[in-house]
Structure formats: structure tokens, C-alpha cells
Scaffold this motif. Structure first.
Motif: not given
Length: 361
Positions: A278-281, A316, A318
Motif C-alpha cells: 500500500v503506497n499512500e504517497s 500510488p 494497493r
């Protein structure tokens, strides 16, 4: 070494060898050679023991003079190639250390047809300054096999070989050789340079950090060498090396929903697992994704082994990742029953883990 590999010493090796030796040295007694080689202990010998035994029989059946014997072997060297012909450099290792000049010439001659990487090491131990000066000359040789010998032969921790104690303690004499080879056109040579650097990381990580920082960005071949040579430091999550290759730390990236296919696994079965990155950027991030397995040791403790899974930009949001891992005994690893841990690592940081029981039967 495997049972299969020692079978390289069969008729397909011995018969041509006897023919070539007889052509070069008419007094060679091929039948006596073969009977001495295939003695009552032959079948019990492992690969390295067979190599050393054949070297000893060559000493008994070639001219008494070492110089004359080695000239015979050098004459026929181009007529055969492959692992079995490592007996030629082994002959030099065992019998040639008192005959420096002719032995060095022979090792250079033999290495393109098998490898002299093991045989040079006693010469380094015996007279390191003299032999390392020779290795530096070999690093500029026109033949890629000889250039590789310059690097591979002085690896401090070459597998299946004697360790070079002084070079483990102080690898500085190796660096001029690596410097000459750091942009080599041959991948064969570059792999050796990278493996030499990786050996050095085991004892002198700061030196490898310094070397990598000085070399990075100068040439694509050099960048490849640094990255491959720094693989142990990257697996350790070394922050300086990760940053050097563009991996940021403490990113808004986490791992969710690590799921294993089984809570219990029998030896020989495969474990499937999956998880979400999971990249929340708000932008893509360069991520080095690894998974680790903490194997149970004989004493009940666990030992972590890490495997690279991916190395790329993650968008960005999932991303689902899946992988399988087989659990079976290998020559390099024997499994033991007990709780094993699977972990997921992002840019050197341990993010999530799950456990399963491994049963032997």
C-alpha cells in the motif's frame, strides 16, 4: 559437491586425455595411468579428492622433472576443456610452488580451458606482494578468462576454496585489480568483480560503501558491478547503500493482509503467500521488496534468510503480490521441524510477518 559432478571423471575424459598425453609425451603409459587412477578407493572419492588424486597420478606418470611435465600439460591444454581439466592447475598448485615462473605461466595457460582460481591461492598465501603484482598484470590481459582469474583468484572468501587470511584482514591490495576491471566489457569478468566486492562486504562494509560512492554513476558496467557487489549490504537493510541506489526510508508505504496458504506444511511441499503493498504517497515510489524466511535450526533457534521479490516503481494505491516457496532439503540447507516465520521487507524495513509450522513427516 554433488554425486553427479564427480562423474565428470569418466571415459569421455580419460580416453582423450591419454591420447593427447601420449602424442605429446610418447613414453606416457596410458594403461598404467588409468590403473593407478581407478584404484580400490576411486569410487569413494568425492570431486575434490578425485581432482587431487588424478594430479598425483599425473606426477607419477609424466617426466620426473616438473618443468618437463608442465610443458607436456601446457602443450595439450587447448585440446580439452571443462571442469575435469581443473586437474592441470591443481597439478601446479601441488607440485609447482618451488618453480614460480613456469608455474605462473602454466596457470595463465590453463585458466581459459578450466579455471586456475583455486590453484593461485596458495601462491598468494606464500608471497602475497609478488602474486598480487602478477594478478594486477593479468587484469589487463586480452583474454577474458585471464582477467577473470585476476579477480576471482583473490576473492577473500571464494566458495570451495581456502580463505585468504591476509586479504580478509586487509583487502586494500585487491582494489587496484578491481579498479582496472570495473568497466570490463565481459559480463563474465564483471560478475567476478561484483562477487569479490561482496566478499569484502562481509568483513569491511565501510570500505565497500566508500568504493561504491566513488564509483557510482561513472559507467553502466560499473553501476551493475556495484549493485550486484552490494547485495549483502542491501539485504541487511544498510541505509547508506539503500540511499545510494535511490531507495528512500520511512516512506508512507506499508504491507497489509499477509496471508499464508497453510498453517502447517510438510517437508517437500510449497508454501504460497500473498500480501498487498500500500503506497499512500501521491507519487510512484521506488521500492525494493523482499521476503524473509526464519528457518528453524537444529538447536531450536531461527535463522533469517532473505529473498528479493521485486525492485521497481510502485504506483500510488494497493498492489497485490504473490509468491511460492518450496521447503525441501538441499545440499546447503537441512530443514528442521518447528515454527517458521515469513516476513515482508520494504526498502530494508520489516513490515509484516506470519508464522506456520513445518513438519518433517
Amino acid at each position: 559437491m554433488s554425486e553427479l559432478r564427480k562423474q565428470i571423471f569418466g571415459d569421455s575424459f580419460f580416453r582423450p586425455l591419454i591420447t593427447h598425453l601420449t602424442d605429446a609425451y610418447p613414453k606416457f603409459d596410458g594403461e598404467r595411468f588409468l590403473s593407478l587412477v581407478q584404484d580400490t578407493d576411486w569410487e569413494e572419492r568425492e570431486l575434490k579428492q578425485r581432482v587431487r588424486h588424478v594430479s598425483g597420478v599425473l606426477r607419477k606418470t609424466l617426466p620426473d622433472s616438473y618443468e618437463e611435465a608442465i610443458e607436456v600439460l601446457m602443450e595439450i591444454a587447448p585440446l580439452g576443456s571443462g571442469l575435469a581439466y581443473i586437474t592441470f592447475p591443481d597439478f601446479v598448485e601441488v607440485y609447482g610452488q618451488e618453480h614460480w615462473d613456469v608455474s605462473i605461466r602454466a596457470l595463465e595457460r590453463f585458466t581459459p580451458y578450466s579455471t586456475s582460481e583455486f590453484a593461485v591461492r596458495p601462491f598468494i598465501e606464500r608471497d602475497q606482494p609478488r602474486m598480487m603484482a602478477q594478478m594486477l598484470k593479468w587484469a589487463s590481459h586480452s583474454n577474458e578468462h585471464v582477467r577473470r582469474l585476476a579477480s576471482e583468484g583473490c576473492r577473500p572468501r571464494l566458495p570451495w576454496a581456502m580463505a585468504l587470511r591476509e586479504l580478509k584482514r586487509n583487502p586494500e591490495p585487491i582494489l587496484p585489480i578491481l579498479e582496472l576491471l570495473k568497466e570490463d566489457d565481459s559480463l563474465y569478468v564483471r560478475k567476478s568483480v561484483a562477487n569479490n566486492i561482496n566478499d569484502i562486504t562481509k568483513d569491511h562494509p565501510a570500505l565497500v560503501r566508500q568504493l561504491s560512492t566513488a564509483w557510482i554513476g561513472r559507467h553502466p558496467h560499473t553501476d551493475w558491478i556495484i549493485r550486484h557487489g552490494a547485495r549483502t549490504l542491501l539485504k541487511r537493510g544498510d541505509e547508506e547503500m539503500l540511499q545510494l541506489f535511490g531507495y528512500k526510508g520511512h516512506l508512507p508505504v506499508h504491507v497489509e493482509e499477509l496471508e499464508l496458504s497453510a498453517d502447517k506444511l510438510l517437508l517437500g511441499e510449497r508454501l504460497r503467500f500473498q500480501f498487498n503493498i500500500v503506497n499512500e504517497s501521491i507519487e510512484s515510489e521506488k521500492l525494493r521488496i523482499e521476503y524473509g524466511v526464519e528457518y528453524v535450526k537444529a538447536n531450536g533457534s531461527r535463522s533469517l534468510k532473505k529473498f528479493q521479490l521485486s525492485d521497481k516503481l510502485y504506483l500510488p494505491g494497493r498492489t497485490k503480490v504473490t509468491r511460492e516457496q518450496e521447503f525441501r532439503d538441499l545440499s546447503t540447507r537441512k530443514h528442521h521441524a518447528g515454527e517458521h516465520i515469513v516476513s515482508v521487507w520494504v526498502n530494508g524495513e520489516r513490515k509484516q510477518e506470519a508464522a506456520f509450522m513445518l513438519e518433517l513427516d
